[in-house]
Design a protein around this motif. Sequence first.
Motif, PDB file in Angstrom:
ATOM      1  N   LYS A   1       0.841  -1.211   0.000  1.00  0.00           N
ATOM      2  CA  LYS A   1       0.000   0.000   0.000  1.00  0.00           C
ATOM      3  C   LYS A   1       0.871   1.254   0.000  1.00  0.00           C
ATOM      4  CE  LYS A   1      -2.538  -1.610   3.478  1.00  0.00           C
ATOM      5  NZ  LYS A   1      -2.373  -3.073   3.382  1.00  0.00           N
ATOM      6  N   THR A   2       2.047   1.140   0.624  1.00  0.00           N
ATOM      7  CA  THR A   2       2.985   2.266   0.571  1.00  0.00           C
ATOM      8  C   THR A   2       3.435   2.523  -0.860  1.00  0.00           C
ATOM      9  OG1 THR A   2       3.778   1.827   2.817  1.00  0.00           O
ATOM     10  CG2 THR A   2       5.206   3.142   1.389  1.00  0.00           C
ATOM     11  N   ASP A   3       3.657   1.457  -1.640  1.00  0.00           N
ATOM     12  CA  ASP A   3       4.029   1.607  -3.058  1.00  0.00           C
ATOM     13  C   ASP A   3       2.921   2.322  -3.836  1.00  0.00           C
ATOM     14  OD1 ASP A   3       6.483   0.322  -2.764  1.00  0.00           O
ATOM     15  OD2 ASP A   3       5.605  -1.662  -3.143  1.00  0.00           O
ATOM     16  N   ILE A   4       1.679   1.912  -3.594  1.00  0.00           N
ATOM     17  CA  ILE A   4       0.551   2.540  -4.285  1.00  0.00           C
ATOM     18  C   ILE A   4       0.452   4.009  -3.890  1.00  0.00           C
ATOM     19  CG2 ILE A   4      -1.949   2.529  -4.607  1.00  0.00           C
ATOM     20  CD1 ILE A   4      -0.469   0.171  -5.922  1.00  0.00           C
ATOM     21  N   GLY A   5       0.636   4.285  -2.598  1.00  0.00           N
ATOM     22  CA  GLY A   5       0.621   5.669  -2.142  1.00  0.00           C
ATOM     23  C   GLY A   5       1.747   6.482  -2.753  1.00  0.00           C
ATOM     24  N   LEU A   6       2.918   5.855  -2.910  1.00  0.00           N
ATOM     25  CA  LEU A   6       4.060   6.542  -3.509  1.00  0.00           C
ATOM     26  C   LEU A   6       3.776   6.911  -4.958  1.00  0.00           C
ATOM     27  CD1 LEU A   6       6.970   7.540  -3.369  1.00  0.00           C
ATOM     28  CD2 LEU A   6       7.721   5.207  -3.960  1.00  0.00           C
ATOM     29  N   LEU A   7       3.100   6.025  -5.682  1.00  0.00           N
ATOM     30  CA  LEU A   7       2.752   6.339  -7.070  1.00  0.00           C
ATOM     31  C   LEU A   7       1.837   7.560  -7.136  1.00  0.00           C
ATOM     32  CD1 LEU A   7       2.148   2.777  -8.601  1.00  0.00           C
ATOM     33  CD2 LEU A   7       4.153   4.258  -8.857  1.00  0.00           C
ATOM     34  N   GLY A   8       0.905   7.651  -6.195  1.00  0.00           N
ATOM     35  CA  GLY A   8       0.044   8.824  -6.130  1.00  0.00           C
ATOM     36  C   GLY A   8       0.812  10.079  -5.777  1.00  0.00           C
ATOM     37  N   THR A   9       1.778   9.940  -4.884  1.00  0.00           N
ATOM     38  CA  THR A   9       2.577  11.089  -4.468  1.00  0.00           C
ATOM     39  C   THR A   9       3.501  11.560  -5.586  1.00  0.00           C
ATOM     40  OG1 THR A   9       2.496  10.514  -2.126  1.00  0.00           O
ATOM     41  CG2 THR A   9       4.370  11.832  -2.852  1.00  0.00           C
ATOM     42  N   VAL A  10       4.144  10.633  -6.282  1.00  0.00           N
ATOM     43  CA  VAL A  10       5.025  10.998  -7.405  1.00  0.00           C
ATOM     44  C   VAL A  10       4.238  11.766  -8.458  1.00  0.00           C
ATOM     45  CG1 VAL A  10       6.322  10.062  -9.373  1.00  0.00           C
ATOM     46  CG2 VAL A  10       6.703   9.160  -7.071  1.00  0.00           C
ATOM     47  N   PHE A  11       3.060  11.238  -8.797  1.00  0.00           N
ATOM     48  CA  PHE A  11       2.215  11.956  -9.763  1.00  0.00           C
ATOM     49  C   PHE A  11       1.945  13.379  -9.294  1.00  0.00           C
ATOM     50  CE2 PHE A  11      -2.046  13.533 -10.610  1.00  0.00           C
ATOM     51  CZ  PHE A  11      -2.054  13.595 -12.003  1.00  0.00           C
ATOM     52  N   SER A  12       1.539  13.524  -8.049  1.00  0.00           N
ATOM     53  CA  SER A  12       1.144  14.838  -7.538  1.00  0.00           C
ATOM     54  C   SER A  12       2.311  15.815  -7.488  1.00  0.00           C
ATOM     55  CB  SER A  12       0.515  14.694  -6.146  1.00  0.00           C
ATOM     56  OG  SER A  12      -0.706  14.000  -6.213  1.00  0.00           O
ATOM     57  N   TRP A  13       3.479  15.351  -7.075  1.00  0.00           N
ATOM     58  CA  TRP A  13       4.645  16.240  -7.012  1.00  0.00           C
ATOM     59  C   TRP A  13       5.042  16.726  -8.409  1.00  0.00           C
ATOM     60  CZ3 TRP A  13       7.575  12.922  -2.912  1.00  0.00           C
ATOM     61  CH2 TRP A  13       7.312  13.450  -1.643  1.00  0.00           C
ATOM     62  N   VAL A  14       5.142  15.798  -9.341  1.00  0.00           N
ATOM     63  CA  VAL A  14       5.520  16.183 -10.700  1.00  0.00           C
ATOM     64  C   VAL A  14       4.437  17.068 -11.319  1.00  0.00           C
ATOM     65  CG1 VAL A  14       6.046  15.318 -13.012  1.00  0.00           C
ATOM     66  CG2 VAL A  14       6.926  14.114 -11.009  1.00  0.00           C
TER      67      VAL A  14
ATOM     68  N   ILE B   1       3.320  15.314 -15.678  1.00  0.00           N
ATOM     69  CA  ILE B   1       3.764  16.399 -16.561  1.00  0.00           C
ATOM     70  C   ILE B   1       2.705  16.715 -17.603  1.00  0.00           C
ATOM     71  CG2 ILE B   1       5.451  17.039 -18.336  1.00  0.00           C
ATOM     72  CD1 ILE B   1       7.486  15.285 -16.820  1.00  0.00           C
ATOM     73  N   THR B   2       2.172  15.694 -18.232  1.00  0.00           N
ATOM     74  CA  THR B   2       1.279  15.903 -19.373  1.00  0.00           C
ATOM     75  C   THR B   2      -0.139  16.288 -18.972  1.00  0.00           C
ATOM     76  OG1 THR B   2       0.923  13.500 -19.443  1.00  0.00           O
ATOM     77  CG2 THR B   2       2.613  14.406 -20.890  1.00  0.00           C
ATOM     78  N   GLU B   3      -0.567  15.926 -17.758  1.00  0.00           N
ATOM     79  CA  GLU B   3      -1.906  16.323 -17.317  1.00  0.00           C
ATOM     80  C   GLU B   3      -1.926  17.723 -16.707  1.00  0.00           C
ATOM     81  OE1 GLU B   3      -3.977  13.583 -14.839  1.00  0.00           O
ATOM     82  OE2 GLU B   3      -4.534  12.308 -16.529  1.00  0.00           O
TER      83      GLU B   3
END
Length: 442
Positions: free
Chosen positions: A59-72, A125-127
């Motif tokens: 679940k931490t991995d899934i959360g990290l994917l959400g965080t990476v998206f949001s930061w970028v 980036i693209t969104e």
Amino acid sequence: MATGTVQSKPHESAVRRTIKNLRWWILGWALLAGIVNYMDRSAIAIAAPEMIKQLALTKTDIGLLGTVFSWVYAFSQLPAGWLIDKLGARRMYFIAIALWSVSTALMALGSKMWQFITFRALLGITEAPNSPASAKVTAEWFPRTERAQATAVWDSGSKWGPAIAPPILTAILLGFGWQAIFVFLGIIGLVLALGFFVFYRSPEEHRRLSAEEFKLIQRDRTERAVSPASASWFALFKHRQVWGLMAGFFCVIWIWNLFIVFLPLYLQQARGVSIANTGFLAAVPYLVAAVMGLIGGYIITRYSRRPGTSPLAAKRHVMVAASIASGVLVCLVPFISDLTLSMVVLSIAMGCIATMTSAAWAMPGDIVDTRQVASLGAIMNFGGYFGGAFSPLIAGVIADATGSYTPSFVLGGVIAALAAVAYIGLVRHPIGAERKPEVVEA
């Protein structure tokens, strides 16, 4: 002293017929883009259970994917808003939709965590141009008194998308596997990009726009008397209104990110809902949010027409009430044992948050002139997603460590309520409306 903006009248052909209320039809493009945009973001939440099972993710991995998206996504807002104001909504929207669709489809090729992180970063980036471009379209096509309601319409795509995604994408997941989800969304997005580029035009270029409606659109469009320094992109950060928008939107996005990434997992793991039933149950809060967001936009529009009430004041008052209500309701959700009642409370909370997001995106048009709406909207979105990016990561860490989502709900509720402080204290006047600009004290 404000001066009227001189605009050319659209060409009216004797052969081509005009379309009544064309501005509302044009708004449909922004609505469709928002729906597809948020279906792309929601896809990771739908695919997460199978990705965790097949690829040994946490679940931490899934959360990290959400965080990476949001930061970028947050950092990409800054150049995106500037480019939209310079190049126009049509070109930037077409490029963005096409590229984010490719980025989404690439997820189907991933099998390693670093690959998923790369693809979600590309999606961020693209969104990035999506909401600033929609705000730009609204500023170009609507008078100020209609922008709250117009914004509520296109912003409802951020609720219709997550509402439509669970039943459709869950069916694809169960029938064809999690990879098919991302391929499907990529194809849909590319079709939308092509349609937008072919059919969208600005009011000055659209041959189906009547002279009467063009006059309505231009009715109260004025350029504010601000100095060249105040009008520059960097100088926007000197004004407390800008920091108020960023702080308030951070509070909104924190709780919104929590649900976008973890609502399906929360229903399955904390409430015992099956994967098949999650597809429909997870859609309910977003459906309610979409409807309440539209109602909120209508209320703000009617409220702003009252004598002595400015459009900015109307939005601020409604947002303060919605932020406090959403904060209280979100805190209550994990303590309600009955599933049906908890979903009712959660849905109303989401509706209040939807009202806040639509009002927030209408605010830039009240604070700066039309030339800088996309830039200010992008700066606001940067503040929201840069801080809100921590939400899914922290929620994932807490869930892995404690097996509970309750602390994340309570924290999110408190942060959502704090949005009222930002809007009351900092977002009080348009930039340039005062004799001396309001500047953040050192």
